[in-house]
Write a protein that holds these residues in place. Structure first.
Motif, PDB file in Angstrom:
ATOM      1  N   VAL A 259       0.810  -1.227   0.000  1.00  0.00           N
ATOM      2  CA  VAL A 259       0.000   0.000   0.000  1.00  0.00           C
ATOM      3  C   VAL A 259       0.842   1.275   0.000  1.00  0.00           C
ATOM      4  N   ASP A 260       0.284   2.296  -0.596  1.00  0.00           N
ATOM      5  CA  ASP A 260       0.749   3.663  -0.393  1.00  0.00           C
ATOM      6  C   ASP A 260      -0.529   4.505  -0.313  1.00  0.00           C
ATOM      7  N   PRO A 261      -1.040   4.706   0.902  1.00  0.00           N
ATOM      8  CA  PRO A 261      -2.346   5.371   1.053  1.00  0.00           C
ATOM      9  C   PRO A 261      -2.399   6.716   0.345  1.00  0.00           C
ATOM     10  N   ILE A 262      -1.282   7.467   0.384  1.00  0.00           N
ATOM     11  CA  ILE A 262      -1.175   8.662  -0.468  1.00  0.00           C
ATOM     12  C   ILE A 262       0.203   8.676  -1.095  1.00  0.00           C
ATOM     13  N   ASP A 263       0.279   8.653  -2.395  1.00  0.00           N
ATOM     14  CA  ASP A 263       1.551   8.971  -3.033  1.00  0.00           C
ATOM     15  C   ASP A 263       1.428  10.411  -3.490  1.00  0.00           C
ATOM     16  N   GLY A 264       2.090  11.272  -2.746  1.00  0.00           N
ATOM     17  CA  GLY A 264       1.946  12.707  -2.968  1.00  0.00           C
ATOM     18  C   GLY A 264       1.271  13.354  -1.758  1.00  0.00           C
ATOM     19  N   THR A 265       1.779  13.057  -0.563  1.00  0.00           N
ATOM     20  CA  THR A 265       1.196  13.656   0.651  1.00  0.00           C
ATOM     21  C   THR A 265       1.364  15.179   0.603  1.00  0.00           C
ATOM     22  N   ARG A 266       2.525  15.611   0.129  1.00  0.00           N
ATOM     23  CA  ARG A 266       2.794  17.057   0.055  1.00  0.00           C
ATOM     24  C   ARG A 266       1.859  17.724  -0.970  1.00  0.00           C
TER      25      ARG A 266
ATOM     26  N   MET B  26      12.728   2.626   2.518  1.00  0.00           N
ATOM     27  CA  MET B  26      14.049   3.229   2.315  1.00  0.00           C
ATOM     28  C   MET B  26      14.111   3.731   0.873  1.00  0.00           C
ATOM     29  N   TYR B  27      15.276   4.121   0.400  1.00  0.00           N
ATOM     30  CA  TYR B  27      15.366   4.612  -0.985  1.00  0.00           C
ATOM     31  C   TYR B  27      15.629   3.480  -1.971  1.00  0.00           C
ATOM     32  N   MET B  28      15.182   3.721  -3.195  1.00  0.00           N
ATOM     33  CA  MET B  28      15.372   2.740  -4.269  1.00  0.00           C
ATOM     34  C   MET B  28      15.658   3.482  -5.571  1.00  0.00           C
TER      35      MET B  28
ATOM     36  N   ALA C 118      12.002  15.548  -9.680  1.00  0.00           N
ATOM     37  CA  ALA C 118      12.776  16.793  -9.642  1.00  0.00           C
ATOM     38  C   ALA C 118      13.333  17.019  -8.235  1.00  0.00           C
ATOM     39  N   LYS C 119      14.375  16.306  -7.924  1.00  0.00           N
ATOM     40  CA  LYS C 119      15.032  16.435  -6.618  1.00  0.00           C
ATOM     41  C   LYS C 119      16.477  16.847  -6.883  1.00  0.00           C
ATOM     42  N   PRO C 120      17.079  17.592  -5.943  1.00  0.00           N
ATOM     43  CA  PRO C 120      18.467  18.040  -6.159  1.00  0.00           C
ATOM     44  C   PRO C 120      19.418  16.892  -6.542  1.00  0.00           C
ATOM     45  N   ARG C 121      19.170  15.692  -5.993  1.00  0.00           N
ATOM     46  CA  ARG C 121      20.070  14.571  -6.310  1.00  0.00           C
ATOM     47  C   ARG C 121      20.038  14.191  -7.786  1.00  0.00           C
ATOM     48  N   HIS C 122      19.001  14.652  -8.501  1.00  0.00           N
ATOM     49  CA  HIS C 122      18.892  14.315  -9.926  1.00  0.00           C
ATOM     50  C   HIS C 122      19.270  15.469 -10.857  1.00  0.00           C
TER      51      HIS C 122
ATOM     52  N   PRO D 135       7.630  16.930  -9.491  1.00  0.00           N
ATOM     53  CA  PRO D 135       8.041  17.247  -8.112  1.00  0.00           C
ATOM     54  C   PRO D 135       7.907  16.062  -7.149  1.00  0.00           C
ATOM     55  N   ASP D 136       6.934  15.205  -7.367  1.00  0.00           N
ATOM     56  CA  ASP D 136       6.688  14.064  -6.480  1.00  0.00           C
ATOM     57  C   ASP D 136       5.907  13.024  -7.260  1.00  0.00           C
ATOM     58  N   GLY D 137       5.784  11.825  -6.696  1.00  0.00           N
ATOM     59  CA  GLY D 137       4.849  10.846  -7.250  1.00  0.00           C
ATOM     60  C   GLY D 137       5.405   9.985  -8.368  1.00  0.00           C
ATOM     61  N   ASP D 138       6.365   9.119  -8.023  1.00  0.00           N
ATOM     62  CA  ASP D 138       6.920   8.290  -9.097  1.00  0.00           C
ATOM     63  C   ASP D 138       6.136   6.996  -9.333  1.00  0.00           C
ATOM     64  N   VAL D 139       5.084   6.737  -8.545  1.00  0.00           N
ATOM     65  CA  VAL D 139       4.224   5.589  -8.867  1.00  0.00           C
ATOM     66  C   VAL D 139       3.471   5.899 -10.166  1.00  0.00           C
TER      67      VAL D 139
ATOM     68  N   ILE E  94      15.931   8.057  -8.139  1.00  0.00           N
ATOM     69  CA  ILE E  94      15.867   7.489  -6.794  1.00  0.00           C
ATOM     70  C   ILE E  94      14.634   8.024  -6.086  1.00  0.00           C
ATOM     71  N   GLY E  95      13.795   7.093  -5.624  1.00  0.00           N
ATOM     72  CA  GLY E  95      12.586   7.460  -4.882  1.00  0.00           C
ATOM     73  C   GLY E  95      12.376   6.428  -3.779  1.00  0.00           C
ATOM     74  N   GLY E  96      11.154   6.339  -3.296  1.00  0.00           N
ATOM     75  CA  GLY E  96      10.873   5.417  -2.205  1.00  0.00           C
ATOM     76  C   GLY E  96      10.801   3.966  -2.684  1.00  0.00           C
ATOM     77  N   ALA E  97      11.292   3.055  -1.830  1.00  0.00           N
ATOM     78  CA  ALA E  97      11.214   1.626  -2.168  1.00  0.00           C
ATOM     79  C   ALA E  97       9.783   1.091  -2.131  1.00  0.00           C
ATOM     80  N   PRO E  98       8.969   1.503  -1.130  1.00  0.00           N
ATOM     81  CA  PRO E  98       7.579   1.015  -1.155  1.00  0.00           C
ATOM     82  C   PRO E  98       6.883   1.411  -2.463  1.00  0.00           C
ATOM     83  N   GLU E  99       7.090   2.664  -2.876  1.00  0.00           N
ATOM     84  CA  GLU E  99       6.510   3.135  -4.141  1.00  0.00           C
ATOM     85  C   GLU E  99       7.041   2.293  -5.310  1.00  0.00           C
ATOM     86  N   GLY E 100       8.299   1.896  -5.206  1.00  0.00           N
ATOM     87  CA  GLY E 100       8.907   1.092  -6.262  1.00  0.00           C
ATOM     88  C   GLY E 100       8.234  -0.257  -6.411  1.00  0.00           C
TER      89      GLY E 100
HETATM   90  O1  LIG Z   1      10.744  12.957  -1.178  1.00  0.00           O
HETATM   91  P1  LIG Z   1      11.872  11.984  -1.291  1.00  0.00           P
HETATM   92  O2  LIG Z   1      12.490  11.677   0.021  1.00  0.00           O
HETATM   93  O3  LIG Z   1      12.864  12.386  -2.311  1.00  0.00           O
HETATM   94  O4  LIG Z   1      11.239  10.597  -1.766  1.00  0.00           O
HETATM   95  C1  LIG Z   1      10.697  10.354  -3.032  1.00  0.00           C
HETATM   96  C2  LIG Z   1       9.364   9.700  -2.890  1.00  0.00           C
HETATM   97  O5  LIG Z   1       8.425  10.635  -2.381  1.00  0.00           O
HETATM   98  C3  LIG Z   1       7.308  10.727  -3.251  1.00  0.00           C
HETATM   99  O6  LIG Z   1       7.549  11.747  -4.218  1.00  0.00           O
HETATM  100  C4  LIG Z   1       6.043  11.073  -2.468  1.00  0.00           C
HETATM  101  O7  LIG Z   1       5.752  10.066  -1.549  1.00  0.00           O
HETATM  102  P2  LIG Z   1       4.826  10.272  -0.267  1.00  0.00           P
HETATM  103  O8  LIG Z   1       3.748  11.214  -0.615  1.00  0.00           O
HETATM  104  O9  LIG Z   1       4.293   8.885   0.024  1.00  0.00           O
HETATM  105  O10 LIG Z   1       5.692  10.788   0.810  1.00  0.00           O
HETATM  106  C5  LIG Z   1       7.297   9.383  -3.954  1.00  0.00           C
HETATM  107  O11 LIG Z   1       6.542   9.336  -5.123  1.00  0.00           O
HETATM  108  C6  LIG Z   1       8.770   9.173  -4.173  1.00  0.00           C
HETATM  109  O12 LIG Z   1       9.073   7.821  -4.423  1.00  0.00           O
END
Ligand SMILES: O=P(O)(O)OC[C@H]1O[C@](O)(COP(=O)(O)O)[C@@H](O)[C@@H]1O
Ligand SMILES: [Mn+2]
Length: 337
Positions: free
Chosen positions: A84-91, A118-120, A163-167, A185-189, A208-214
């Motif tokens: 599960v990921d109850p919300i992908d994109g909480t922010r 963790m990260y994946m 779109a994260k600084p690491r990328h 900005p978010d939401g790699d599912v 690189i994003g979340g492993a559960p999302e992966g």
């Molecule tokens: O925000 P981080 O730490 O870079 O993590 C990336 C992960 O966060 C998300 O953008 C948003 O996930 P959540 O809303 O569940 O926190 C995922 O789609 C992505 O895999």
């Protein structure tokens, strides 16, 4: 995974999305997440199955999250593993921004890799490029192989990246190669699933994003005949080698050992999701590229859900109109308010 059960899962992400929507734009991502978790748990427990959460948001001590190992359902009926990921994109939900969704995948007992939170690192392509990716090779080489398989020039390739600084650097490199980068900005599912839909315009997702999302995304990718490779990465290798991050990484590594999963090794799609007899359900919270967002007018709410059955590869888009005042389940009190 029988068909009747498959449809049931769409009702779960619908309820979780509606619960999250009550917190739209209120700046409180934890409250939104709590509401989605409660709705998801409540609906899961009404299903006649012997269910277990195998991919969730945390460990038992981090309640109220749906935790790894939590039993759900009536306890009778089919053995079901649930990611599960109850919300992908909480922010995005908290800020009223696009592309937030509620998502889950369900399959038989050993279907999903038991990856901790963790990260994946993820590399995803659609069915046309299946077999062309290798995360052990540089990303540039993967891009060339995929382009040549698709019969495209680099300038015709669209790649989605968080779109994260690491990328930043990889995004610049891709753009220098002439590639069209879609930096989300978010939401790699949602991004991963978009690569695999027959009408999708995204050729690859990388980053690189979340492993559960992966793992949740891998369920849809497997169901749709796409391809994915991934690698679990401890936190200090992603977020900086500080004492705090190393401490978190030590716990991540310990959890991986307990679950029997390897870090820093390339995992194939078949290792992430071992069987295609599964169901994937995603309901939009805010408007997105994958599914529409919720529209709500007083007691009336509409949802769009993408429901995929792996066995038959049927892709359903379910548009539902909910008369919230006529719902008898008490969880809708969360949603009506
Ligand atoms: O925000 P981080 O730490 O870079 O993590 C990336 C992960 O966060 C998300 O953008 C948003 O996930 P959540 O809303 O569940 O926190 C995922 O789609 C992505 O895999
Ligand atoms: Mn998420």
């Amino acid at each position: 995974m029988n068909r009747a059960l498959a449809i049931e899962f769409s009702r779960i992400t619908e309820a979780a999305a509606l619960a999250a929507y009550a917190w739209l734009g209120r700046g409180d991502k934890n409250a939104a997440d709590d509401a989605a978790v409660q709705a998801m748990r409540y609906m899961l427990n009404r299903i006649n199955m012997d269910g277990e959460i195998v991919i969730g948001e945390g460990e038992i001590d981090q309640a109220p999250m749906l935790y790894i190992g939590e039993k759900v359902g009536s306890g009778m009926g089919e053995l079901v593993s649930i990611a599960v990921d109850p919300i992908d994109g909480t922010r995005m939900t908290a800020m009223g921004q696009p592309n937030a969704l509620s998502v889950l995948a369900a399959g038989g007992k050993n279907t999903f890799l038991k990856a901790p939170d963790m990260y994946m690192e993820k590399l995803v392509v659609g069915p046309e490029a299946k077999g062309m990716i290798d995360l052990n090779l540089p990303i540039e080489q993967n891009l060339r192989r995929v382009a040549s398989k698709l019969g495209k020039l680099m300038s015709q390739l669209s790649v989605m990246v968080l779109a994260k600084p690491r990328h930043d650097e990889i995004i610049r490199n891709m753009q220098a190669m002439g590639i069209r980068v879609l930096a989300i900005p978010d939401g790699d599912v949602a991004g991963s699933v978009l690569c695999c839909l027959p009408e999708g315009e995204v050729d690859m997702l990388y980053g690189i994003g979340g492993a559960p999302e992966g793992v949740v995304a891998a369920a849809a990718i497997r169901a749709l005949g796409g391809d994915m490779q991934a690698r679990l990465i401890p936190r200090h290798q992603v977020k900086g080698d500080t004492a705090e991050n190393r401490e978190i990484a030590a716990r991540e590594i310990q959890r991986c050992q307990q679950a029997g999963v390897e870090i820093n090794r390339v995992l194939t799609l078949e290792e992430l999701v071992r069987d295609d007899n599964l169901v994937f359900s995603a309901t939009g919270i805010t408007p997105g590229d994958l599914v529409q967002g919720i529209k709500r007018k007083e007691n009336l709410a509409t949802t769009e859900t993408l429901l995929i059955r792996g066995r038959s590869r049927t892709i359903r888009r379910i548009l539902s109109t909910h008369y919230l005042d006529r719902k008898d389940t008490e969880i809708y009190n969360l949603i009506r308010s």
